[in-house]
Design a protein around this motif. Sequence first.
Motif, PDB file in Angstrom:
ATOM      1  N   ASP A  18       0.833  -1.204   0.000  1.00 37.26           N
ATOM      2  CA  ASP A  18       0.000   0.000   0.000  1.00 37.26           C
ATOM      3  C   ASP A  18       0.872   1.259   0.000  1.00 37.26           C
ATOM      4  O   ASP A  18       0.563   2.248  -0.667  1.00 37.26           O
ATOM      5  CB  ASP A  18      -0.944   0.011   1.209  1.00 37.26           C
ATOM      6  N   VAL A  19       1.959   1.192   0.750  1.00 35.46           N
ATOM      7  CA  VAL A  19       2.894   2.324   0.783  1.00 35.46           C
ATOM      8  C   VAL A  19       3.494   2.521  -0.605  1.00 35.46           C
ATOM      9  O   VAL A  19       3.579   3.648  -1.112  1.00 35.46           O
ATOM     10  CB  VAL A  19       4.011   2.081   1.830  1.00 35.46           C
ATOM     11  N   TRP A  20       3.869   1.422  -1.222  1.00 38.50           N
ATOM     12  CA  TRP A  20       4.427   1.487  -2.578  1.00 38.50           C
ATOM     13  C   TRP A  20       3.447   2.159  -3.539  1.00 38.50           C
ATOM     14  O   TRP A  20       3.827   3.022  -4.338  1.00 38.50           O
ATOM     15  CB  TRP A  20       4.757   0.077  -3.086  1.00 38.50           C
ATOM     16  N   TYR A  21       2.177   1.745  -3.450  1.00 37.03           N
ATOM     17  CA  TYR A  21       1.171   2.280  -4.378  1.00 37.03           C
ATOM     18  C   TYR A  21       1.033   3.797  -4.218  1.00 37.03           C
ATOM     19  O   TYR A  21       0.974   4.536  -5.192  1.00 37.03           O
ATOM     20  CB  TYR A  21      -0.180   1.589  -4.165  1.00 37.03           C
ATOM     21  N   LEU A  22       1.013   4.235  -2.986  1.00 35.02           N
ATOM     22  CA  LEU A  22       0.936   5.673  -2.717  1.00 35.02           C
ATOM     23  C   LEU A  22       2.167   6.387  -3.284  1.00 35.02           C
ATOM     24  O   LEU A  22       2.051   7.382  -4.006  1.00 35.02           O
ATOM     25  CB  LEU A  22       0.833   5.938  -1.206  1.00 35.02           C
ATOM     26  N   LEU A  23       3.345   5.854  -2.951  1.00 32.72           N
ATOM     27  CA  LEU A  23       4.584   6.525  -3.341  1.00 32.72           C
ATOM     28  C   LEU A  23       4.735   6.597  -4.855  1.00 32.72           C
ATOM     29  O   LEU A  23       5.067   7.649  -5.402  1.00 32.72           O
ATOM     30  CB  LEU A  23       5.793   5.815  -2.709  1.00 32.72           C
ATOM     31  N   GLN A  24       4.458   5.476  -5.526  1.00 34.06           N
ATOM     32  CA  GLN A  24       4.646   5.513  -6.979  1.00 34.06           C
ATOM     33  C   GLN A  24       3.625   6.442  -7.635  1.00 34.06           C
ATOM     34  O   GLN A  24       3.915   7.071  -8.639  1.00 34.06           O
ATOM     35  CB  GLN A  24       4.666   4.101  -7.563  1.00 34.06           C
ATOM     36  N   SER A  25       2.457   6.583  -7.034  1.00 29.75           N
ATOM     37  CA  SER A  25       1.459   7.501  -7.593  1.00 29.75           C
ATOM     38  C   SER A  25       1.920   8.946  -7.469  1.00 29.75           C
ATOM     39  O   SER A  25       1.474   9.820  -8.203  1.00 29.75           O
ATOM     40  CB  SER A  25       0.108   7.322  -6.888  1.00 29.75           C
ATOM     41  N   LEU A  26       2.812   9.192  -6.520  1.00 23.24           N
ATOM     42  CA  LEU A  26       3.352  10.546  -6.315  1.00 23.24           C
ATOM     43  C   LEU A  26       4.659  10.734  -7.083  1.00 23.24           C
ATOM     44  O   LEU A  26       5.327  11.756  -6.943  1.00 23.24           O
ATOM     45  CB  LEU A  26       3.595  10.781  -4.814  1.00 23.24           C
ATOM     46  N   GLY A  27       5.050   9.697  -7.842  1.00 28.18           N
ATOM     47  CA  GLY A  27       6.299   9.769  -8.597  1.00 28.18           C
ATOM     48  C   GLY A  27       7.528   9.581  -7.723  1.00 28.18           C
ATOM     49  O   GLY A  27       8.626   9.973  -8.091  1.00 28.18           O
ATOM     50  N   LEU A  28       7.347   8.968  -6.553  1.00 27.67           N
ATOM     51  CA  LEU A  28       8.477   8.757  -5.639  1.00 27.67           C
ATOM     52  C   LEU A  28       9.005   7.335  -5.794  1.00 27.67           C
ATOM     53  O   LEU A  28       8.260   6.364  -5.679  1.00 27.67           O
ATOM     54  CB  LEU A  28       8.041   9.023  -4.192  1.00 27.67           C
ATOM     55  N   GLU A  29      10.293   7.237  -6.036  1.00 30.88           N
ATOM     56  CA  GLU A  29      10.938   5.957  -6.330  1.00 30.88           C
ATOM     57  C   GLU A  29      11.261   5.197  -5.033  1.00 30.88           C
ATOM     58  O   GLU A  29      11.665   5.793  -4.037  1.00 30.88           O
ATOM     59  CB  GLU A  29      12.219   6.281  -7.116  1.00 30.88           C
ATOM     60  N   PHE A  60      -4.474  -9.433  -6.215  1.00 29.33           N
ATOM     61  CA  PHE A  60      -4.785 -10.875  -6.215  1.00 29.33           C
ATOM     62  C   PHE A  60      -6.078 -11.136  -6.992  1.00 29.33           C
ATOM     63  O   PHE A  60      -6.211 -12.143  -7.672  1.00 29.33           O
ATOM     64  CB  PHE A  60      -4.908 -11.423  -4.786  1.00 29.33           C
ATOM     65  N   ASN A  61      -7.025 -10.224  -6.881  1.00 32.46           N
ATOM     66  CA  ASN A  61      -8.313 -10.414  -7.555  1.00 32.46           C
ATOM     67  C   ASN A  61      -8.252 -10.165  -9.047  1.00 32.46           C
ATOM     68  O   ASN A  61      -8.926 -10.837  -9.828  1.00 32.46           O
ATOM     69  CB  ASN A  61      -9.385  -9.481  -6.942  1.00 32.46           C
ATOM     70  N   THR A  62      -7.471  -9.177  -9.438  1.00 36.84           N
ATOM     71  CA  THR A  62      -7.484  -8.785 -10.858  1.00 36.84           C
ATOM     72  C   THR A  62      -6.237  -9.246 -11.615  1.00 36.84           C
ATOM     73  O   THR A  62      -6.243  -9.278 -12.838  1.00 36.84           O
ATOM     74  CB  THR A  62      -7.535  -7.242 -10.998  1.00 36.84           C
ATOM     75  N   GLY A  63      -5.176  -9.561 -10.873  1.00 38.68           N
ATOM     76  CA  GLY A  63      -3.933  -9.919 -11.534  1.00 38.68           C
ATOM     77  C   GLY A  63      -3.242  -8.705 -12.151  1.00 38.68           C
ATOM     78  O   GLY A  63      -2.264  -8.823 -12.878  1.00 38.68           O
ATOM     79  N   LYS A  64      -3.784  -7.530 -11.863  1.00 34.38           N
ATOM     80  CA  LYS A  64      -3.207  -6.311 -12.467  1.00 34.38           C
ATOM     81  C   LYS A  64      -2.695  -5.360 -11.390  1.00 34.38           C
ATOM     82  O   LYS A  64      -3.310  -5.222 -10.338  1.00 34.38           O
ATOM     83  CB  LYS A  64      -4.276  -5.568 -13.278  1.00 34.38           C
ATOM     84  N   VAL A  65      -1.573  -4.688 -11.725  1.00 38.31           N
ATOM     85  CA  VAL A  65      -0.986  -3.721 -10.786  1.00 38.31           C
ATOM     86  C   VAL A  65      -1.787  -2.439 -10.810  1.00 38.31           C
ATOM     87  O   VAL A  65      -2.117  -1.933 -11.852  1.00 38.31           O
ATOM     88  CB  VAL A  65       0.486  -3.452 -11.143  1.00 38.31           C
TER      89      VAL A  65
END
Length: 300
Positions: A252-263, A295-300
């Motif tokens: 979840d942290v990753w999803y937030l960070l990447q949405s903000l353009g943070l590597e 897990f449900n969609t198989g998509k990132v």
Amino acid sequence: MIKIVEVGPRDGLQNEKTILTTEDKFEFISLLSQSGLKTIEITSFVKSDAIPQMSDAVALFTKVEAGLRNTKINLPCLVPNLKGYETARSLGVKEIALFSATSDAFTKKNVNATIDETFERMKDVAAQAIKDNVRIRGYISTAFGCPYQGKMDVKKLLEVTQKFFDLGVYEVSVGDTIGVATPSQVKSYIKELKKNFEVEKLAMHFHDTRGMALTNIYVSLEEGITTFDSSAGGLGGCPYAKGATGNVATEDVWYLLQSLGLETGIDIEKLALASKFILEKVKRNTESKFLKAYFNTGKV
Ligand code: MG
């Protein structure tokens, strides 16, 4: 670049009831290491009867050290006292974590000592670690609220943070142990911390017990925090609230960070593999919203 300190194998598993084999823990850590995580806290050198899940610390560290020797991954371990430190040191541990809290009621209950007494105990460990060139990280529990004392004052947090830096730690991780922190509280506490300490030396450790973890991370980012603790799959419940969500999930942290353009350097699909593996072993579903969707969609 945001630094993620993966605490799943230690903080996460410590709060899981199912006791895993050393082999399974090794496999989990190995999968985590393949996901691009650079810091993985792997175990705790406590007395074997204190926390059964951590009773294989020696065997696990030895196995992980041998298996990941050729990687540059940082493998910190928690040590509660000098004896634990000496064991860790004899195995070649290069970074340790020490812990205290802002609430005497909490440390009393947890380690049967006042805050001052925990620092008394840690003094010798820290002095020896510095002599040995072992890096030290400090954990502060109950920074925002305590299960016994309620809301905690920021003054206490400033005091305990200072005590840790006086010990010689390179970083202090500020923990919302029972997941009660609110965004406005986080913002104001970090502002106070920044008046006294370098923001680069502070990390935040949020629990998602009341669904505020990601918002609290967002607010922390706005205040300049660049290091966060999290746990793969949201592993680990909250020991003080039955059935409650524990550590914020790394995904979840990753999803937030990447949405903000943070590597972060994390390969999310590889991380999801590690989480899938360990969740099956501890026989529970993930707390991570991102992982559920993945897990449900198989998509990132
Ligand atoms: Mg935690």
